[in-house]
Design an enzyme around this catalytic site. Sequence first.
Site, PDB file in Angstrom:
ATOM      1  N   LYS A 188      97.386 -79.725 -61.078  1.00 62.45           N
ATOM      2  CA  LYS A 188      95.994 -79.293 -61.254  1.00 62.45           C
ATOM      3  C   LYS A 188      95.942 -78.469 -62.528  1.00 62.45           C
ATOM      4  O   LYS A 188      96.264 -77.280 -62.543  1.00 62.45           O
ATOM      5  CB  LYS A 188      95.577 -78.443 -60.058  1.00 62.45           C
ATOM      6  CG  LYS A 188      94.110 -78.510 -59.702  1.00 62.45           C
ATOM      7  CD  LYS A 188      93.144 -78.023 -60.760  1.00 62.45           C
ATOM      8  CE  LYS A 188      93.008 -76.545 -60.862  1.00 62.45           C
ATOM      9  NZ  LYS A 188      92.246 -76.092 -62.026  1.00 62.45           N
ATOM     10  N   GLU A 263     103.851 -67.351 -61.136  1.00 59.89           N
ATOM     11  CA  GLU A 263     104.098 -66.838 -62.492  1.00 59.89           C
ATOM     12  C   GLU A 263     102.790 -66.225 -62.955  1.00 59.89           C
ATOM     13  O   GLU A 263     101.830 -66.951 -63.237  1.00 59.89           O
ATOM     14  CB  GLU A 263     104.488 -67.990 -63.440  1.00 59.89           C
ATOM     15  CG  GLU A 263     105.762 -68.710 -63.089  1.00 59.89           C
ATOM     16  CD  GLU A 263     106.999 -67.910 -63.456  1.00 59.89           C
ATOM     17  OE1 GLU A 263     106.870 -66.841 -64.081  1.00 59.89           O
ATOM     18  OE2 GLU A 263     108.096 -68.365 -63.102  1.00 59.89           O
ATOM     19  N   CYS A 297     101.191 -64.959 -71.556  1.00 53.28           N
ATOM     20  CA  CYS A 297     101.524 -64.062 -70.453  1.00 53.28           C
ATOM     21  C   CYS A 297     102.499 -62.984 -70.911  1.00 53.28           C
ATOM     22  O   CYS A 297     102.465 -61.863 -70.437  1.00 53.28           O
ATOM     23  CB  CYS A 297     102.105 -64.857 -69.295  1.00 53.28           C
ATOM     24  SG  CYS A 297     103.504 -65.875 -69.743  1.00 53.28           S
ATOM     25  N   GLU A 394      95.501 -56.543 -68.369  1.00 55.99           N
ATOM     26  CA  GLU A 394      95.824 -57.629 -69.289  1.00 55.99           C
ATOM     27  C   GLU A 394      94.548 -58.044 -70.024  1.00 55.99           C
ATOM     28  O   GLU A 394      93.570 -58.442 -69.397  1.00 55.99           O
ATOM     29  CB  GLU A 394      96.366 -58.806 -68.470  1.00 55.99           C
ATOM     30  CG  GLU A 394      96.943 -59.910 -69.315  1.00 55.99           C
ATOM     31  CD  GLU A 394      97.448 -61.071 -68.466  1.00 55.99           C
ATOM     32  OE1 GLU A 394      96.797 -61.400 -67.463  1.00 55.99           O
ATOM     33  OE2 GLU A 394      98.491 -61.646 -68.827  1.00 55.99           O
TER      34      GLU A 394
HETATM   35  P1  NAD Z   1      93.570 -68.343 -63.668  1.00 54.75           P
HETATM   36  O1  NAD Z   1      94.305 -67.628 -62.604  1.00 54.75           O
HETATM   37  O2  NAD Z   1      92.117 -68.116 -63.791  1.00 54.75           O
HETATM   38  O3  NAD Z   1      93.746 -69.920 -63.528  1.00 54.75           O
HETATM   39  C1  NAD Z   1      95.018 -70.538 -63.508  1.00 54.75           C
HETATM   40  C2  NAD Z   1      94.903 -71.851 -62.761  1.00 54.75           C
HETATM   41  O4  NAD Z   1      94.545 -71.570 -61.407  1.00 54.75           O
HETATM   42  C3  NAD Z   1      93.812 -72.777 -63.293  1.00 54.75           C
HETATM   43  O5  NAD Z   1      94.233 -74.115 -63.168  1.00 54.75           O
HETATM   44  C4  NAD Z   1      92.656 -72.504 -62.354  1.00 54.75           C
HETATM   45  O6  NAD Z   1      91.752 -73.589 -62.266  1.00 54.75           O
HETATM   46  C5  NAD Z   1      93.390 -72.304 -61.043  1.00 54.75           C
HETATM   47  N1  NAD Z   1      92.650 -71.527 -60.045  1.00 54.75           N
HETATM   48  C6  NAD Z   1      91.690 -70.587 -60.244  1.00 54.75           C
HETATM   49  N2  NAD Z   1      91.240 -70.122 -59.059  1.00 54.75           N
HETATM   50  C7  NAD Z   1      91.934 -70.772 -58.089  1.00 54.75           C
HETATM   51  C8  NAD Z   1      91.931 -70.718 -56.670  1.00 54.75           C
HETATM   52  N3  NAD Z   1      91.120 -69.905 -55.999  1.00 54.75           N
HETATM   53  N4  NAD Z   1      92.780 -71.521 -55.992  1.00 54.75           N
HETATM   54  C9  NAD Z   1      93.640 -72.345 -56.643  1.00 54.75           C
HETATM   55  N5  NAD Z   1      93.676 -72.440 -58.004  1.00 54.75           N
HETATM   56  C10 NAD Z   1      92.844 -71.661 -58.716  1.00 54.75           C
HETATM   57  O7  NAD Z   1      94.332 -67.998 -65.009  1.00 54.75           O
HETATM   58  P2  NAD Z   1      93.955 -68.484 -66.471  1.00 54.75           P
HETATM   59  O8  NAD Z   1      92.824 -67.645 -66.957  1.00 54.75           O
HETATM   60  O9  NAD Z   1      93.825 -69.960 -66.501  1.00 54.75           O
HETATM   61  O10 NAD Z   1      95.296 -68.135 -67.254  1.00 54.75           O
HETATM   62  C11 NAD Z   1      95.538 -66.878 -67.763  1.00 54.75           C
HETATM   63  C12 NAD Z   1      96.456 -66.096 -66.861  1.00 54.75           C
HETATM   64  O11 NAD Z   1      97.661 -66.828 -66.635  1.00 54.75           O
HETATM   65  C13 NAD Z   1      96.881 -64.797 -67.475  1.00 54.75           C
HETATM   66  O12 NAD Z   1      96.822 -63.777 -66.509  1.00 54.75           O
HETATM   67  C14 NAD Z   1      98.318 -65.051 -67.886  1.00 54.75           C
HETATM   68  O13 NAD Z   1      99.104 -63.904 -67.981  1.00 54.75           O
HETATM   69  C15 NAD Z   1      98.783 -65.975 -66.828  1.00 54.75           C
HETATM   70  N6  NAD Z   1      99.949 -66.751 -67.261  1.00 54.75           N
HETATM   71  C16 NAD Z   1     101.171 -66.451 -66.725  1.00 54.75           C
HETATM   72  C17 NAD Z   1     102.307 -67.124 -67.159  1.00 54.75           C
HETATM   73  C18 NAD Z   1     103.658 -66.808 -66.586  1.00 54.75           C
HETATM   74  O14 NAD Z   1     104.557 -67.636 -66.711  1.00 54.75           O
HETATM   75  N7  NAD Z   1     103.873 -65.660 -65.974  1.00 54.75           N
HETATM   76  C19 NAD Z   1     102.204 -68.106 -68.136  1.00 54.75           C
HETATM   77  C20 NAD Z   1     100.958 -68.378 -68.669  1.00 54.75           C
HETATM   78  C21 NAD Z   1      99.827 -67.693 -68.217  1.00 54.75           C
END
Ligand code: NAD
Length: 501
Positions: A188, A263, A297, A394
Site C-alpha cells: 500500500k 519504522e 525520517c 518532527e
Molecule cells: P503517514 O503515517 O501519514 O503515512 C504512511 C503510510 O501509512 C501511507 O501509505 C499512508 O497512506 C498510510 N496510512 C495513513 N493512515 C493510515 C491508517 N490509519 N491505517 C493504515 N495506513 C495508514 O506518514 P507519511 O506522512 O506518509 O510519511 C512521513 C513519516 O514517515 C514521517 O514521520 C517519517 O519520519 C516517517 N518515515 C519513517 C521512516 C523509517 O524508516 N523510520 C522512513 C521514512 C519515513
Amino acid sequence: MVGMGPVDGFPADPVRPVPPDEILVGGRWRRGGGDPLVTRDPADGRVLAEIHATGAGDVDEAVCRGHEAVRLTRDALPHERARWLTAIAALIERDAEGLARLQTADTGKSIGETRALVASAAGTFRYFAGVAETLEGALTPPRGPYLTMSTHEPIGVVGAITPWNSPIASDAQKIAPALAAGNAVLLKPAEWTPLVALALGRLVCEAGLPEGLLSVLPGPGPVTGDAIVRHPGVGKVSFTGGTATGRAIGAIAARKIMPVSLELGGKSPTIVLPDADLDLAVAGILFGIFSSSGQSCVAGSRVLLPSAMYDEVLGRLVAGAEKLRVGPGDDPSTQVAPLVTAEHRDRVAAMVDRARADGARVRCGGAPLPGPGNFYPPTILDGLPADSAACQEEIFGPVLVALPYTGEEELVTLANATVYGLACGIWTRDYRAAVRLARRVEAGTVWINTYKQFSVSTPFGGEKESGLGREKGREGVLAYTRQKSLYWGLDERPNPWAGPV
Ligand code: NAD
C-alpha cells in the site's frame, strides 16, 4: 493518468514503466473500486495522474489470491525464489532512469536522489535473493532422546504500508524480504506518490513472479491501509510512516495478536564535539538535514554545538545553508528540491511560524518561496528551549534547530531529550569519546564522521517512539517468518507410557 495515457512529459520509451491507470490485485491489473486519487508534480502543481484507488472488495480479493499463491508456491526451492528476486533487480536496473524520473515527478525529489533510491531498490532485491538462498534453520542441542530443529516458515499474506518520501526504496525494503521468506505481499503506497509502486508492480509481473504473490493497492491510508491492517487474512503488517499512524496500527495489531514492524519518525541529533573537523562536520550537518529537503525520517534536525564554539559553527552552518541551490528536482544542480505537496509545505511553514512565536531567532530561510511549486528554503532556528515544539516535534522539512551544550552530561541529556530514538550523528576526531557517546545515545543508528549512509546488510530501525523491529540484514527476512520447532523421537520408548497397551 489523466486520460489514461503516459504521464505528461514522460514518453513511453525510454521510460518503460509507464504508470498504469490500473492497480494490481492478486496478479491481475484492473481499475480499483475506490475513489479517484489525483497525484501532482510538486515542482509546478500540474496533475500527473489520476488513479482509480483500491476498494474494499479489491483488498479482500488480494488477500484471498495471496493465500492461494502462497499455497501454490509453498514448495518453491530457495534458488527459485532467489531467481524471481534477481530478475526483478535486473528489470529495475534496465528501467532505472525512467523509474528515477517518474519518482522525481511524483515526489519532487532531486534526480540525483531518486537515481540513488532506484539503485538501492535493485540492490535490495539482489541482497535478499542471496539471503533467500542461504537462510538456514538450526539443529538445536537435544536434552533427551530426540533431535530438535528450529525452522522458519512464511507468515502467509503480509501488508506493507509505505510513506511518500523514498517510495521505491521503502517498497523494496519490505517486498524483497517478505517474498524471500515465502509470503504474498499487499503493498500500500502513500496516496501522494503511488506511481513508482505501480511501475514496480509492472516489472515484478514481467519478471515472472507467480501471480498473486504481489498486489499493489494504492488508496487513502485511513481507508485502504486500515482495511489491510484489519483484514483477518493478513498475518503481519510492516509499516513505515509517522508515529501517530504507527501507534494506531499497533493498537489494531494488538487486538488481532498480529506481529507488526514499525519504522516511524525521528528528531535526530547531530553532535559536534570540540575537536571535530569543522569543514567535514558543517558539510555533513547540512547534508544530513537539507538533502531530501529534510523529508527524511533520519534527518539530523537538531544540531548540538559546544557553547564555546557556538557562534562560529552556527555562522558557518548559516553561510552554507544560504548557498544551497533550491530548484526543481529534475535540474541536476538542485540541492534542495520542492516539498511533496502544497499542504505539506504549509504545515512546515506553520511549524516555523509557531517556533517564531515561541521566541526562535530565524538565522536563515523561514518563509515559503513564491510559487508555482512547493518550495521552502533551508531554514536554521535557534534561541529556543529544548522542550519547545520545534525542538521536540518532527517538522519533516528543511528546518534545523541549533542548541548549545556545556560538557558531556548536558550533551547526552539534550541528545536523548525527545520521544524519538531513530538516528544520531557524531562529529569528532576522538574515537574514545565517539564510542562513549554512541553507547549512551538512544538511537537505532549512530553515524560517526558521516551521516545518512545506508547498507542493506546492516539492520535499521528505531528506539522509543521511532519504532519497533528492524529491517534489512539477514534478520530482515526473519521478520516475515514464524519460527517452528520440530522434535524427532529417537528412542524406542519415547515416554513411560510407550509400549504394548
Ligand atoms: P503517514 O503515517 O501519514 O503515512 C504512511 C503510510 O501509512 C501511507 O501509505 C499512508 O497512506 C498510510 N496510512 C495513513 N493512515 C493510515 C491508517 N490509519 N491505517 C493504515 N495506513 C495508514 O506518514 P507519511 O506522512 O506518509 O510519511 C512521513 C513519516 O514517515 C514521517 O514521520 C517519517 O519520519 C516517517 N518515515 C519513517 C521512516 C523509517 O524508516 N523510520 C522512513 C521514512 C519515513
